[in-house]
Motif scaffolding. Sequence first.
Motif, PDB file in Angstrom:
ATOM      1  N   GLU A  95     -22.342   3.514 -11.244  1.00  0.00           N
ATOM      2  CA  GLU A  95     -23.751   3.204 -11.499  1.00  0.00           C
ATOM      3  C   GLU A  95     -24.669   4.069 -10.633  1.00  0.00           C
ATOM      4  N   LYS A  96     -24.305   4.231  -9.374  1.00  0.00           N
ATOM      5  CA  LYS A  96     -25.133   5.011  -8.463  1.00  0.00           C
ATOM      6  C   LYS A  96     -25.195   6.476  -8.877  1.00  0.00           C
ATOM      7  N   LEU A  97     -24.083   6.980  -9.409  1.00  0.00           N
ATOM      8  CA  LEU A  97     -24.020   8.376  -9.856  1.00  0.00           C
ATOM      9  C   LEU A  97     -24.601   8.549 -11.252  1.00  0.00           C
ATOM     10  N   GLY A  98     -24.856   7.436 -11.932  1.00  0.00           N
ATOM     11  CA  GLY A  98     -25.427   7.491 -13.277  1.00  0.00           C
ATOM     12  C   GLY A  98     -24.446   7.874 -14.357  1.00  0.00           C
ATOM     13  N   CYS A  99     -23.150   7.793 -14.051  1.00  0.00           N
ATOM     14  CA  CYS A  99     -22.142   8.244 -15.014  1.00  0.00           C
ATOM     15  C   CYS A  99     -21.175   7.147 -15.438  1.00  0.00           C
ATOM     16  N   LYS A 100     -21.319   5.928 -14.875  1.00  0.00           N
ATOM     17  CA  LYS A 100     -20.399   4.818 -15.120  1.00  0.00           C
ATOM     18  C   LYS A 100     -19.038   5.113 -14.472  1.00  0.00           C
ATOM     19  N   GLY A 101     -18.216   4.067 -14.327  1.00  0.00           N
ATOM     20  CA  GLY A 101     -16.903   4.279 -13.732  1.00  0.00           C
ATOM     21  C   GLY A 101     -16.090   2.999 -13.677  1.00  0.00           C
ATOM     22  N   HIS A 102     -14.776   3.157 -13.639  1.00  0.00           N
ATOM     23  CA  HIS A 102     -13.867   2.032 -13.451  1.00  0.00           C
ATOM     24  C   HIS A 102     -12.596   2.523 -12.768  1.00  0.00           C
ATOM     25  N   VAL A 103     -11.818   1.589 -12.222  1.00  0.00           N
ATOM     26  CA  VAL A 103     -10.580   1.954 -11.533  1.00  0.00           C
ATOM     27  C   VAL A 103      -9.488   2.286 -12.540  1.00  0.00           C
ATOM     28  N   ARG A 104      -8.860   3.414 -12.334  1.00  0.00           N
ATOM     29  CA  ARG A 104      -7.733   3.830 -13.190  1.00  0.00           C
ATOM     30  C   ARG A 104      -6.400   3.468 -12.526  1.00  0.00           C
ATOM     31  N   GLU A 105      -6.279   3.742 -11.232  1.00  0.00           N
ATOM     32  CA  GLU A 105      -5.061   3.411 -10.483  1.00  0.00           C
ATOM     33  C   GLU A 105      -5.460   2.902  -9.105  1.00  0.00           C
ATOM     34  N   LEU A 106      -4.658   1.958  -8.574  1.00  0.00           N
ATOM     35  CA  LEU A 106      -4.990   1.357  -7.283  1.00  0.00           C
ATOM     36  C   LEU A 106      -3.706   1.057  -6.510  1.00  0.00           C
ATOM     37  N   ARG A 107      -3.714   1.461  -5.236  1.00  0.00           N
ATOM     38  CA  ARG A 107      -2.561   1.199  -4.365  1.00  0.00           C
ATOM     39  C   ARG A 107      -3.056   0.788  -2.982  1.00  0.00           C
ATOM     40  N   ARG A 108      -2.533  -0.342  -2.477  1.00  0.00           N
ATOM     41  CA  ARG A 108      -2.840  -0.747  -1.106  1.00  0.00           C
ATOM     42  C   ARG A 108      -1.804  -0.096  -0.191  1.00  0.00           C
ATOM     43  N   THR A 109      -2.274   0.773   0.683  1.00  0.00           N
ATOM     44  CA  THR A 109      -1.359   1.560   1.517  1.00  0.00           C
ATOM     45  C   THR A 109      -0.974   0.844   2.804  1.00  0.00           C
ATOM     46  N   TRP A 110      -1.873   0.039   3.341  1.00  0.00           N
ATOM     47  CA  TRP A 110      -1.513  -0.802   4.486  1.00  0.00           C
ATOM     48  C   TRP A 110      -2.445  -2.001   4.573  1.00  0.00           C
ATOM     49  N   SER A 111      -1.952  -3.031   5.254  1.00  0.00           N
ATOM     50  CA  SER A 111      -2.720  -4.256   5.442  1.00  0.00           C
ATOM     51  C   SER A 111      -2.392  -4.797   6.821  1.00  0.00           C
ATOM     52  N   GLY A 112      -3.359  -4.731   7.757  1.00  0.00           N
ATOM     53  CA  GLY A 112      -3.074  -5.134   9.124  1.00  0.00           C
ATOM     54  C   GLY A 112      -1.915  -4.329   9.679  1.00  0.00           C
ATOM     55  N   PRO A 113      -0.860  -4.978  10.171  1.00  0.00           N
ATOM     56  CA  PRO A 113       0.286  -4.251  10.743  1.00  0.00           C
ATOM     57  C   PRO A 113       1.316  -3.788   9.719  1.00  0.00           C
ATOM     58  N   PHE A 114       1.107  -4.107   8.448  1.00  0.00           N
ATOM     59  CA  PHE A 114       2.105  -3.819   7.418  1.00  0.00           C
ATOM     60  C   PHE A 114       1.748  -2.571   6.614  1.00  0.00           C
ATOM     61  N   GLU A 115       2.736  -1.708   6.368  1.00  0.00           N
ATOM     62  CA  GLU A 115       2.512  -0.463   5.638  1.00  0.00           C
ATOM     63  C   GLU A 115       3.408  -0.385   4.407  1.00  0.00           C
ATOM     64  N   ALA A 116       2.863   0.210   3.342  1.00  0.00           N
ATOM     65  CA  ALA A 116       3.609   0.320   2.088  1.00  0.00           C
ATOM     66  C   ALA A 116       4.905   1.111   2.264  1.00  0.00           C
ATOM     67  N   LYS A 117       4.861   2.127   3.112  1.00  0.00           N
ATOM     68  CA  LYS A 117       6.048   2.983   3.286  1.00  0.00           C
ATOM     69  C   LYS A 117       7.222   2.213   3.897  1.00  0.00           C
ATOM     70  N   ASP A 118       6.923   1.097   4.541  1.00  0.00           N
ATOM     71  CA  ASP A 118       7.976   0.272   5.123  1.00  0.00           C
ATOM     72  C   ASP A 118       8.379  -0.892   4.216  1.00  0.00           C
ATOM     73  N   GLY A 119       7.739  -0.989   3.051  1.00  0.00           N
ATOM     74  CA  GLY A 119       7.989  -2.115   2.161  1.00  0.00           C
ATOM     75  C   GLY A 119       9.275  -1.963   1.366  1.00  0.00           C
ATOM     76  N   ILE A 120       9.812  -3.096   0.937  1.00  0.00           N
ATOM     77  CA  ILE A 120      11.004  -3.127   0.095  1.00  0.00           C
ATOM     78  C   ILE A 120      10.558  -3.268  -1.353  1.00  0.00           C
ATOM     79  N   ASP A 121      11.212  -2.546  -2.258  1.00  0.00           N
ATOM     80  CA  ASP A 121      10.833  -2.658  -3.661  1.00  0.00           C
ATOM     81  C   ASP A 121      11.479  -3.891  -4.276  1.00  0.00           C
ATOM     82  N   LEU A 122      10.895  -4.354  -5.369  1.00  0.00           N
ATOM     83  CA  LEU A 122      11.333  -5.609  -5.967  1.00  0.00           C
ATOM     84  C   LEU A 122      12.742  -5.508  -6.552  1.00  0.00           C
ATOM     85  N   GLU A 123      13.130  -4.327  -6.993  1.00  0.00           N
ATOM     86  CA  GLU A 123      14.494  -4.149  -7.506  1.00  0.00           C
ATOM     87  C   GLU A 123      15.523  -4.426  -6.413  1.00  0.00           C
TER      88      GLU A 123
END
Length: 302
Positions: free
Chosen positions: A189-217
């Motif tokens: 809206e601010k840029l006057g061109c509209k926009g939405h999220v295409r992809e989203l990844r949380r890379t870390w949260s507090g002391p926890f990092e995605a690179k240290d996470g276990i996958d669901l498989e």
Amino acid sequence: MARRRKGRDISGWLVVDKPAGLTSTAVVNKVRWALDARKAGHAGTLDPDATGVLAVALGEATKTVPYITEALKAYSFTVRLGQSTNTDDAEGEVTSSSDLRPSDDEIKEALHGFVGEIMQVPPAFSAVKIDGERAYKRARDGDDFELQARPLWVEELVMTARPDPDHVTLEMTCGKGGYVRAIARDLGEKLGCKGHVRELRRTWSGPFEAKDGIDLETVEKLARTPELDAYLLPLETGLADLPELRTTPEGAARLRNGNPGMVIPGDVQYGDEAWASFEGRAVAVGIFRAGELHPSRVFVTA
């Protein structure tokens, strides 16, 4: 009498690198089943299509969830320029479009307005409650309603890539309650061109990092085995942002009974919140006053 939930009295944190296509609740249920845990919760919802850090708390670690929820979090996300959707992400219906495409410099300049203490209106399709009902339910029913703006602290928001004129990749570090979809919407809206999220990844949260996470498989593959238990982090990990004070055997006994207990003075002031440990294990969280910790949360562990 309430029916007691079956499962092990297991406490700790399991950091999952959440895949796209599942709700946060579904991931928590899968982890609880895989570890045969009596109690589980998570520290911060991720949208179904989002990936990355989903920190799952088990047993007594659920008492430390508020400290992770309040901590800073980081996201990497791609914004699709030129289109807005009713959900502010790629799953929604396109509601408006624009042929305008801002330059890299225009995008970088616009980002300055989203740093610091900002006011943000949550997406219509969000879990915010309106008169006791979730906003997303009312949005699905086609109700007409308005959400109030809420304060959000944004530590950093930077542009990291511009793959093509239609897309820009950003990284954001923010506090509790931020909606990345709202950032994409408002930036468009601010840029006057509209926009939405295409992809989203949380890379870390507090002391926890995605690179240290276990996958669901792997969670499913190692379900109900000691190998999965080995991935657990101690509940004390959730207290990383609070100062630690050691206590005496007598102090630990009093704290475990919900009473103020003597602690060894440390780097805290009168009235500060801290946690007490005995032999390296968390005993309680509370307020430090005159050589004692006055507990607000007590941990019951084997």
